[in-house]
Design an enzyme around this catalytic site. Sequence first.
Site, mmCIF file in Angstrom:
data_model
loop_
_atom_site.group_PDB
_atom_site.id
_atom_site.type_symbol
_atom_site.label_atom_id
_atom_site.label_comp_id
_atom_site.label_asym_id
_atom_site.label_seq_id
_atom_site.Cartn_x
_atom_site.Cartn_y
_atom_site.Cartn_z
ATOM 1 N N ARG A 1 0.818 -1.212 0.000
ATOM 2 C CA ARG A 1 0.000 0.000 0.000
ATOM 3 C C ARG A 1 0.855 1.268 0.000
ATOM 4 N NH1 ARG A 1 -4.005 1.786 4.817
ATOM 5 N NH2 ARG A 1 -5.380 3.133 3.617
ATOM 6 N N HIS B 1 0.353 5.238 -1.624
ATOM 7 C CA HIS B 1 0.302 6.428 -0.774
ATOM 8 C C HIS B 1 1.549 7.296 -0.925
ATOM 9 C CE1 HIS B 1 -3.315 5.370 1.854
ATOM 10 N NE2 HIS B 1 -3.265 4.484 0.889
ATOM 11 N N ASN C 1 -3.828 8.012 6.313
ATOM 12 C CA ASN C 1 -2.712 7.219 6.836
ATOM 13 C C ASN C 1 -2.760 6.964 8.340
ATOM 14 O OD1 ASN C 1 -1.917 7.391 4.201
ATOM 15 N ND2 ASN C 1 -0.247 8.836 4.544
ATOM 16 N N HIS D 1 -6.349 -4.788 -3.415
ATOM 17 C CA HIS D 1 -7.158 -5.153 -2.254
ATOM 18 C C HIS D 1 -7.446 -6.660 -2.228
ATOM 19 C CE1 HIS D 1 -8.664 -0.728 -1.658
ATOM 20 N NE2 HIS D 1 -7.386 -0.879 -1.401
HETATM 21 C C1 HEM Z 1 -8.762 3.225 -5.708
HETATM 22 C C2 HEM Z 1 -8.701 3.915 -4.618
HETATM 23 C C3 HEM Z 1 -8.342 3.326 -3.282
HETATM 24 C C4 HEM Z 1 -8.989 3.564 -2.115
HETATM 25 C C5 HEM Z 1 -10.175 4.475 -1.886
HETATM 26 C C6 HEM Z 1 -8.328 2.769 -1.114
HETATM 27 C C7 HEM Z 1 -8.668 2.766 0.228
HETATM 28 C C8 HEM Z 1 -8.181 1.872 1.157
HETATM 29 C C9 HEM Z 1 -8.660 1.758 2.499
HETATM 30 C C10 HEM Z 1 -9.731 2.648 3.124
HETATM 31 C C11 HEM Z 1 -7.996 0.742 3.087
HETATM 32 C C12 HEM Z 1 -8.178 0.246 4.520
HETATM 33 C C13 HEM Z 1 -7.644 1.258 5.487
HETATM 34 C C14 HEM Z 1 -8.077 0.994 6.903
HETATM 35 O O1 HEM Z 1 -9.255 0.681 7.131
HETATM 36 O O2 HEM Z 1 -7.225 1.144 7.809
HETATM 37 C C15 HEM Z 1 -7.085 0.206 2.108
HETATM 38 C C16 HEM Z 1 -6.236 -0.849 2.327
HETATM 39 C C17 HEM Z 1 -5.299 -1.284 1.416
HETATM 40 N N1 HEM Z 1 -5.017 -0.682 0.203
HETATM 41 FE FE1 HEM Z 1 -6.167 0.670 -0.751
HETATM 42 N N2 HEM Z 1 -7.305 2.082 -1.679
HETATM 43 C C18 HEM Z 1 -7.267 2.380 -3.006
HETATM 44 C C19 HEM Z 1 -6.344 1.937 -3.925
HETATM 45 C C20 HEM Z 1 -5.234 1.173 -3.591
HETATM 46 C C21 HEM Z 1 -4.095 0.960 -4.455
HETATM 47 C C22 HEM Z 1 -3.920 1.579 -5.847
HETATM 48 C C23 HEM Z 1 -3.248 0.140 -3.777
HETATM 49 C C24 HEM Z 1 -1.913 -0.415 -4.188
HETATM 50 C C25 HEM Z 1 -1.532 -0.582 -5.432
HETATM 51 C C26 HEM Z 1 -3.869 -0.182 -2.507
HETATM 52 C C27 HEM Z 1 -3.388 -1.068 -1.583
HETATM 53 C C28 HEM Z 1 -4.009 -1.386 -0.389
HETATM 54 C C29 HEM Z 1 -3.650 -2.528 0.443
HETATM 55 C C30 HEM Z 1 -2.627 -3.599 0.107
HETATM 56 C C31 HEM Z 1 -4.443 -2.446 1.595
HETATM 57 C C32 HEM Z 1 -4.406 -3.380 2.813
HETATM 58 C C33 HEM Z 1 -3.327 -2.852 3.759
HETATM 59 C C34 HEM Z 1 -3.147 -3.643 5.048
HETATM 60 O O3 HEM Z 1 -3.641 -4.745 5.213
HETATM 61 O O4 HEM Z 1 -2.461 -3.072 5.955
HETATM 62 N N3 HEM Z 1 -5.060 0.490 -2.420
HETATM 63 N N4 HEM Z 1 -7.210 0.925 0.948
#
Ligand code: HEM
Length: 324
Positions: free
Chosen positions: A56, A60, A88, A187
Site C-alpha cells: 500500500r 500512498h 494514513n 485489495h
Molecule cells: C482506488 C482507490 C483506493 C482507495 C479508496 C483505497 C482505500 C483503502 C482503504 C480505506 C484501506 C483500509 C484502510 C483501513 O481501514 O485502515 C485500504 C487498504 C489497502 N489498500 Fe487501498 N485504496 C485504493 C487503492 C489502492 C491501491 C492503488 C493500492 C496499491 C496498489 C492499494 C493497496 C491497499 C492494500 C494492500 C491495503 C491493505 C493494507 C493492510 O492490510 O495493511 N489500495 N485501501
Amino acid sequence: MSPLVSLFLLHIVTASATQLHPGYYLRTCPKAEAIVRDVMKKAFTRDPRSLASIMRFQFHDCFVNGCDASLLLDDTPTMLGEKLSLSNINSLRSYEVIDEAKAALEKACPGVVSCADVIIMASRDAVALTGGPDWQVKLGRLDSLTASQEASDDVMPSPTSNATFLIDLFGKFDLSVKDLVALSGSHSIGKARCFSIMSRLYNQSSTGRPDPAFEPKFREKLNKLCPLDVDQNVTVGLDASPVVFDNQYFKDLVSRKGFLNSDQTLYTFPQTRGLVKQFSIDQGVFFKAFVEGMLKMGDLKVDQPGEVRKNCRVVNSHLPNIVT
Ligand code: HEM
Ligand SMILES: *[C@@H]1O[C@H](CO)[C@@H](O)[C@H](O)[C@H]1NC(C)=O
Ligand SMILES: *[C@@H]1O[C@H](CO)[C@@H](O)[C@H](O)[C@H]1NC(C)=O
Ligand SMILES: *[C@@H]1O[C@H](CO)[C@@H](O)[C@H](O)[C@H]1NC(C)=O
C-alpha cells in the site's frame, strides 16, 4: 560558502534529471533487490499481513508529489509529514520492515539505494511473495527533502469514493480506467478497519440506510463483525482470501461482496463493470494489467530536489552526523 554546505548542495540533484531503469544498482549495489526480497520473506513469516501493508505504501507515496519516499518521513517540530494524514493515521503500518530493509542495504552499500526505490522493490516483492505476478522494476529514484500532510489529505481518496470520482482522480495521474480497476485489485491482499465501512453499513450517503449494493447475507455478516458500537479499529479481510494475491477480489465484487464502497462501486458503475467481470474470469489478464498499472504508478514524477537518505525517516541534513 563553507565546504560543508557546498558538499551538501552537491548531493542535491533534480530528480527529474534521473532516468529510471531496471538494473540501476547493478554496479553500485548488485545485491540490492535480493536484500530487499530477503527482508520481505522474513516479514511474511513474522506477519503475513505486513506484505499488504507495505504494498500500500507505493500508492500512498507515489500519489503525493511522486514516488519520493515523502511518506516515510517522521514529523519534525517544523514539518507535518504524511504519516498522520487522514488516509494514513491509525491505518498505515509496517514502517519497521522498510527500516529493516534500509538498514541491510546501508550495511551492504552505504548511501546508495534510495528509500523511494525500497518502496518500489518491496511492493513488487509483496505481490510476488503472496502468489501474484513478479516483474522487473525501474529504479533510480531519489528521496524527498520534505513531506506534506496537507498534500496527502488533498489527494488520497476516501473509501466512500464512487467510480466516477476515482476515474477522474486516477486520470489526473495519467492512469486509465483499466489501471484504476487493476490497481484496486491490490485489495486482493490485506485488511481494513470497520472504521472504513461504518457509513456504508449504517448511513450510506447520509440516507440513514446501508449501501443497497451489498449482497444481503454478506452485509449481515459485516453487521456482526462491525456493529454500531464496535471498536472501529477491528479489522476485516478486504476479500475472501486476504493473504493470497489472486483475482478473488473481483469475484467478490461480482457477487456483491466487496468490502469498501470504493471497491463495490467498480462493479456498480457501468464504466468499470466490464473490466471487473473480465478480471474475475481471467486472472492472467488481471495480473498483466496490474503490473502495467504498478509500473505506470512507479513512474510518477517528482519535480523537487532529492537525495539518497541514510535513514528513511529523516532527511540527511537532520541526521546528527551529516558528514560521514
Ligand atoms: C482506488 C482507490 C483506493 C482507495 C479508496 C483505497 C482505500 C483503502 C482503504 C480505506 C484501506 C483500509 C484502510 C483501513 O481501514 O485502515 C485500504 C487498504 C489497502 N489498500 Fe487501498 N485504496 C485504493 C487503492 C489502492 C491501491 C492503488 C493500492 C496499491 C496498489 C492499494 C493497496 C491497499 C492494500 C494492500 C491495503 C491493505 C493494507 C493492510 O492490510 O495493511 N489500495 N485501501
Ligand atoms: C460520485 O461522487 C462525486 C463526489 O463525491 C459526486 O459529486 C457525484 O455526484 C457522485 N456520482 C454519482 C453518480 O453518484
Ligand atoms: C446520517 O448522516 C447524516 C449526515 O452526517 C446525519 O445527519 C444523520 O443523522 C445520520 N443518520 C443516522 C441514522 O445515523
Ligand atoms: C484506533 O486506535 C488508535 C490508537 O491505538 C486510537 O487513537 C484511535 O482513536 C482508534 N480509532 C478508532 C476509530 O477507534
